[in-house]
Design an enzyme around this catalytic site. Structure first.
Site, PDB file in Angstrom:
ATOM      1  N   PRO A   1       8.688 -40.116  12.377  1.00  0.00           N
ATOM      2  CA  PRO A   1       8.059 -38.906  12.907  1.00  0.00           C
ATOM      3  C   PRO A   1       9.073 -37.769  12.879  1.00  0.00           C
ATOM      4  O   PRO A   1      10.256 -38.001  13.095  1.00  0.00           O
ATOM      5  CB  PRO A   1       7.702 -39.289  14.344  1.00  0.00           C
ATOM      6  CG  PRO A   1       8.557 -40.462  14.675  1.00  0.00           C
ATOM      7  CD  PRO A   1       9.127 -41.032  13.420  1.00  0.00           C
TER       8      PRO A   1
ATOM      9  N   TYR B   1       9.600 -33.217  13.486  1.00  0.00           N
ATOM     10  CA  TYR B   1       9.023 -31.972  13.972  1.00  0.00           C
ATOM     11  C   TYR B   1       9.939 -30.828  13.591  1.00  0.00           C
ATOM     12  O   TYR B   1      11.134 -31.041  13.343  1.00  0.00           O
ATOM     13  CB  TYR B   1       8.799 -32.016  15.486  1.00  0.00           C
ATOM     14  CG  TYR B   1      10.060 -32.122  16.294  1.00  0.00           C
ATOM     15  CD1 TYR B   1      10.707 -33.340  16.449  1.00  0.00           C
ATOM     16  CD2 TYR B   1      10.610 -31.012  16.919  1.00  0.00           C
ATOM     17  CE1 TYR B   1      11.864 -33.443  17.179  1.00  0.00           C
ATOM     18  CE2 TYR B   1      11.773 -31.108  17.650  1.00  0.00           C
ATOM     19  CZ  TYR B   1      12.393 -32.330  17.784  1.00  0.00           C
ATOM     20  OH  TYR B   1      13.548 -32.422  18.512  1.00  0.00           O
TER      21      TYR B   1
ATOM     22  N   ARG C   1       7.628 -39.497  22.836  1.00  0.00           N
ATOM     23  CA  ARG C   1       7.627 -38.535  21.745  1.00  0.00           C
ATOM     24  C   ARG C   1       7.368 -39.241  20.435  1.00  0.00           C
ATOM     25  O   ARG C   1       7.832 -40.355  20.222  1.00  0.00           O
ATOM     26  CB  ARG C   1       8.972 -37.816  21.685  1.00  0.00           C
ATOM     27  CG  ARG C   1       9.202 -36.979  22.921  1.00  0.00           C
ATOM     28  CD  ARG C   1      10.598 -36.443  22.944  1.00  0.00           C
ATOM     29  NE  ARG C   1      11.588 -37.509  22.972  1.00  0.00           N
ATOM     30  CZ  ARG C   1      12.885 -37.297  22.878  1.00  0.00           C
ATOM     31  NH1 ARG C   1      13.325 -36.072  22.748  1.00  0.00           N
ATOM     32  NH2 ARG C   1      13.732 -38.296  22.903  1.00  0.00           N
TER      33      ARG C   1
ATOM     34  N   ASP D   1      13.753 -42.997  13.521  1.00  0.00           N
ATOM     35  CA  ASP D   1      13.779 -41.603  13.940  1.00  0.00           C
ATOM     36  C   ASP D   1      14.750 -40.822  13.075  1.00  0.00           C
ATOM     37  O   ASP D   1      15.716 -41.382  12.546  1.00  0.00           O
ATOM     38  CB  ASP D   1      14.197 -41.499  15.411  1.00  0.00           C
ATOM     39  CG  ASP D   1      13.093 -42.018  16.327  1.00  0.00           C
ATOM     40  OD1 ASP D   1      13.372 -42.260  17.511  1.00  0.00           O
ATOM     41  OD2 ASP D   1      11.959 -42.194  15.838  1.00  0.00           O
TER      42      ASP D   1
ATOM     43  N   ASP E   1      17.058 -38.681  13.622  1.00  0.00           N
ATOM     44  CA  ASP E   1      18.427 -38.337  13.975  1.00  0.00           C
ATOM     45  C   ASP E   1      19.341 -39.544  14.140  1.00  0.00           C
ATOM     46  O   ASP E   1      20.528 -39.381  14.428  1.00  0.00           O
ATOM     47  CB  ASP E   1      18.472 -37.453  15.238  1.00  0.00           C
ATOM     48  CG  ASP E   1      17.673 -38.051  16.378  1.00  0.00           C
ATOM     49  OD1 ASP E   1      17.610 -37.403  17.441  1.00  0.00           O
ATOM     50  OD2 ASP E   1      17.114 -39.161  16.227  1.00  0.00           O
TER      51      ASP E   1
ATOM     52  N   GLU F   1       8.080 -48.892  23.388  1.00  0.00           N
ATOM     53  CA  GLU F   1       8.236 -49.999  22.460  1.00  0.00           C
ATOM     54  C   GLU F   1       7.448 -51.219  22.950  1.00  0.00           C
ATOM     55  O   GLU F   1       6.785 -51.901  22.178  1.00  0.00           O
ATOM     56  CB  GLU F   1       9.713 -50.353  22.319  1.00  0.00           C
ATOM     57  CG  GLU F   1      10.565 -49.258  21.689  1.00  0.00           C
ATOM     58  CD  GLU F   1      10.995 -48.179  22.681  1.00  0.00           C
ATOM     59  OE1 GLU F   1      10.658 -48.311  23.873  1.00  0.00           O
ATOM     60  OE2 GLU F   1      11.660 -47.216  22.262  1.00  0.00           O
TER      61      GLU F   1
ATOM     62  N   ARG G   1      22.384 -38.609  18.339  1.00  0.00           N
ATOM     63  CA  ARG G   1      21.528 -37.456  18.551  1.00  0.00           C
ATOM     64  C   ARG G   1      22.304 -36.230  18.087  1.00  0.00           C
ATOM     65  O   ARG G   1      23.505 -36.138  18.305  1.00  0.00           O
ATOM     66  CB  ARG G   1      21.168 -37.330  20.031  1.00  0.00           C
ATOM     67  CG  ARG G   1      20.222 -38.416  20.549  1.00  0.00           C
ATOM     68  CD  ARG G   1      20.134 -38.343  22.057  1.00  0.00           C
ATOM     69  NE  ARG G   1      19.789 -36.994  22.474  1.00  0.00           N
ATOM     70  CZ  ARG G   1      18.556 -36.476  22.429  1.00  0.00           C
ATOM     71  NH1 ARG G   1      17.571 -37.209  22.009  1.00  0.00           N
ATOM     72  NH2 ARG G   1      18.331 -35.240  22.816  1.00  0.00           N
TER      73      ARG G   1
END
Lengths: 343, 326
Positions: free
Chosen positions: A100, A102, A174, A204, A206, A293, A322
């Site tokens: 995902p 954004y 998120r 993810d 990052d 999860e 991050r």
């Protein structure tokens, strides 16, 4: 007089055959046979592309239209930098990576370095799901230029869950809708009666992934797990593995009573299991922080069905990094830098 | 009809023309190629097995430090100088930039640790990376080291390390060798196209850098193919108001100017200028990345991971196993 006639007759014999030969050379089916015999660079790329798109082709599409495409020599870009994934193999299970993403300033950078990582992994299919009402040009162009096998989806999170500001309270889940859309796409694209060999991983944009991680997860039979660095306020969170090789608990501090006290980056699910349980998705409502999860895994497997990887969960192969939000104070209220330049 | 040679030829010609017309009509028709596909897929299965075997061979060889000499083109070597220091995210950062660097041909990674010794973490990582590398180390003197709590801009970082790398290049490379030197910090993000742009450097080339200087990007201003100024909002009066990731220097230029190095005592933001002003003038800069209109490198920084639970555990003497490397 006789000589001229001989010449004429020779010409009349040779002409049709010459024309036939030139046509034969252009005819697609026979071009493909030539492709088979010659193993040149261009043909390897064409073959990879041909193979790479085959699992997702619909039934009924005449196979020769694809042959037409690969029959024409692909444009060989003279790069001094490798930007092609390893050739697709029919024997290796596929790794479907659902990411995902954004829009924010570091998005392009994060996706770029992820793509650079994934380009090393064989049989990887990247499913990028944007949190956006429309697929953005930034992501579309990036995916096309990267050279990876990809699927580009998008679904917008409702306002209440949106990553509106720079900071969102960590307990709000998120990327849930986006991951669910990725699962939905998988279930739509593949037949439950003939599931492909493969595994699904939620990556993810990052985090940092070592190449070894992908080989560990590739042969997952149900759900495999491993340690994740920098998760849960620890150096690493990890499942506790008994000497018999079964997961018996969780070495975590943050809410160890979760059914699956593991980070999103710490597990992978086999495609077969995803297709067998079509009701298993990430839950949105009433999910406390850290339970996302579990909301998926509890519908898929029990703790003793977990497969510990990474040397019985003693090696760290993925880091929950991050990226800092870049300080853009000099942009001011009305922007300073040229908005036409994509960053 | 009598069997005359002339008649044979006529019949032969007619048959050929009919065959030609048939072939012409066959063009563009969908064909039944399933047989071809089946034999093709069988062939490919065999080839795939061979490919995976070969790939594992290549990986094994790469792990021994030998890069794949695939085409032997005389490409200028790109030397990336990466200063690094021990902190939680160090291994993660080095892993992910090594994954980017693995795509670049004729690449030589010079990693300089801010450490009195070569650490095992970095040594092992480099050995397994599959890249050509040089592992150096030098410790920043105490008075120039910043403490954990200091903001990151307080003291210049990586200066001694980069200078050591420059010294190594000067001692180990000849003027005849073609190469380009790039300062690649371990937390930035590099696109693959950037390295194509770096490779063509003749003296000093420049390009935009994303997410730096408090802006979406900083970049040199280019007119008629020459750099005429810089687009930046922070201290624009510096001689070279650029970030470390925004330029590359030809190896020969560095070897010819053996005294050029970074100044440890440079004022904040003047580190890049302290090196470049002794090497090149603004007019001589070579703009890259489509006349400095594309962002191919981003000045990303990683957050310091929150270790709240770890610290709590360590107070109780129950910290995580230190033998597991993170």
């Amino acid at each position: 007089m006789l000589r001229r006639r001989n010449l004429l007759t020779t010409l009349l014999i040779v002409l049709p055959w010459a024309l036939l030969l030139t046509l034969w050379h252009q005819y697609p089916a026979t071009r493909y046979l030539i492709l088979l015999r010659k193993e040149t660079d261009e043909n390897a790329t064409a073959k990879a592309r041909f193979n790479g798109t085959s699992p997702l082709r619909e039934e009924g599409l005449p196979s020769c239209s694809w042959q037409q495409a690969s029959g024409v020599a692909p444009k060989v870009i003279q790069n001094y930098v490798y930007s092609r994934p390893p050739p697709w193999s029919d024997t290796l299970p596929t790794i479907f990576v659902i990411t995902p993403t954004y829009t924010r300033p570091v998005q392009k950078a994060e996706l770029t370095r992820l793509a650079n990582t994934f380009l090393h992994v064989q049989n990887l299919h990247w499913v990028v799901v944007e949190d956006s009402p429309r697929r953005t040009n930034l992501v579309s162009n990036l995916l096309e230029k990267a050279g990876l096998n990809f699927t580009h989806l998008n679904v917008e999170s409702p306002q209440s869950l949106k990553m509106s500001g720079p900071w969102i309270p960590s307990h709000k889940p998120r990327g849930t809708l986006q991951r669910n859309l990725g699962l939905h796409w998988l279930r739509d694209s593949f037949n439950n009666t003939q599931p492909p060999e493969g595994v699904v991983y939620f990556a993810d944009d990052d985090n940092t992934y070592s190449l070894e991680l992908f080989e560990e997860m590739r042969y997952t039979r149900r759900v495999s797990v491993w340690p994740v660095a920098f998760a849960g306020g620890l150096r690493y969170e990890s499942p506790i593995v008994s000497p018999a090789g079964k997961v018996v608990g969780w070495k975590v501090v943050f809410d160890p009573n979760r059914p699956f006290a593991i980070d999103m980056a710490g597990f992978a699910v086999s495609i077969r299991l995803i297709l067998e349980r079509p009701q298993a998705t990430f839950k949105l409502e009433g999910i406390k922080g850290g339970y996302q999860e579990s909301s998926l895994l509890k519908d898929l497997v029990t703790m003793d069905g977990l497969e510990p990887k990474a040397a019985n969960c003693t090696k760290v192969l993925v880091w929950h990094t991050r990226t800092e939000r870049p300080m853009l104070a000099n942009e001011g209220k009305h922007g300073f830098s040229d908005l036409r330049m994509e960053v | 009809m009598k069997v005359k040679l002339k008649n044979v030829f006529v019949i032969y010609f007619l048959v050929s023309v009919i065959g030609l017309m048939y072939a012409l009509l066959q063009l563009g028709q969908p064909c039944d190629c399933s047989q071809h596909l089946r034999s093709a897929s069988d062939l490919m299965h065999g080839k795939d097995k061979k490919i995976s075997q070969l790939l594992s061979e290549v990986k094994r060889l790469q792990a021994r430090g030998k890069g794949p000499e695939l085409e032997g083109q005389a490409l200028p070597i790109i030397y990336a100088i990466t200063p690094t220091y021990a902190r939680l995210v160090q291994k993660a950062e080095l892993v992910r930039i090594s994954q980017t660097f693995l795509h670049v041909k004729n690449f030589h990674w010079i990693v300089v640790e801010d450490s009195p010794v070569k650490t095992q973490l970095v040594s092992e990582l480099l050995a397994q990376s599959g890249l050509r590398f040089t592992h150096l180390h030098t410790e920043t003197p105490k008075e120039h080291k910043r403490k954990e709590s200091d903001p990151n801009w307080l003291k210049p970082r990586g200066v001694e390390q980069r200078n050591l790398a420059l010294q190594w290049l000067r001692e180990n490379r000849e003027l005849s060798e073609e190469g380009v030197v790039y300062f690649a910090d371990d937390d930035n993000t590099y696109s693959l196209r950037l390295f194509d742009e770096i490779r063509s450097t003749k003296r000093v080339s420049v390009w935009p850098v994303g997410l730096v200087g408090g802006l979406r990007f900083e970049r040199p201003l280019v007119e008629k193919g020459r750099v005429v100024g810089f687009y930046t909002a922070w201290k624009p009066n510096r001689p070279f108001p650029m970030d470390m990731a925004g330029f590359a220097i030809a190896l020969q230029l560095l070897l010819a100017n053996r005294e050029a190095r970074f100044d440890l005592l440079a004022e904040r933001g003047y580190l890049e200028s302290s090196l470049l002003q002794s090497l090149v003038s603004i007019e001589e800069l070579e703009p890259r990345a489509d006349n400095c209109t594309k962002v191919l490198v981003w000045h990303t920084r990683s957050e310091k991971p929150k270790m709240k639970q770890e610290e709590l555990l360590q107070k109780q003497g129950l910290g995580s196993d230190p033998s597991i490397e993170v």
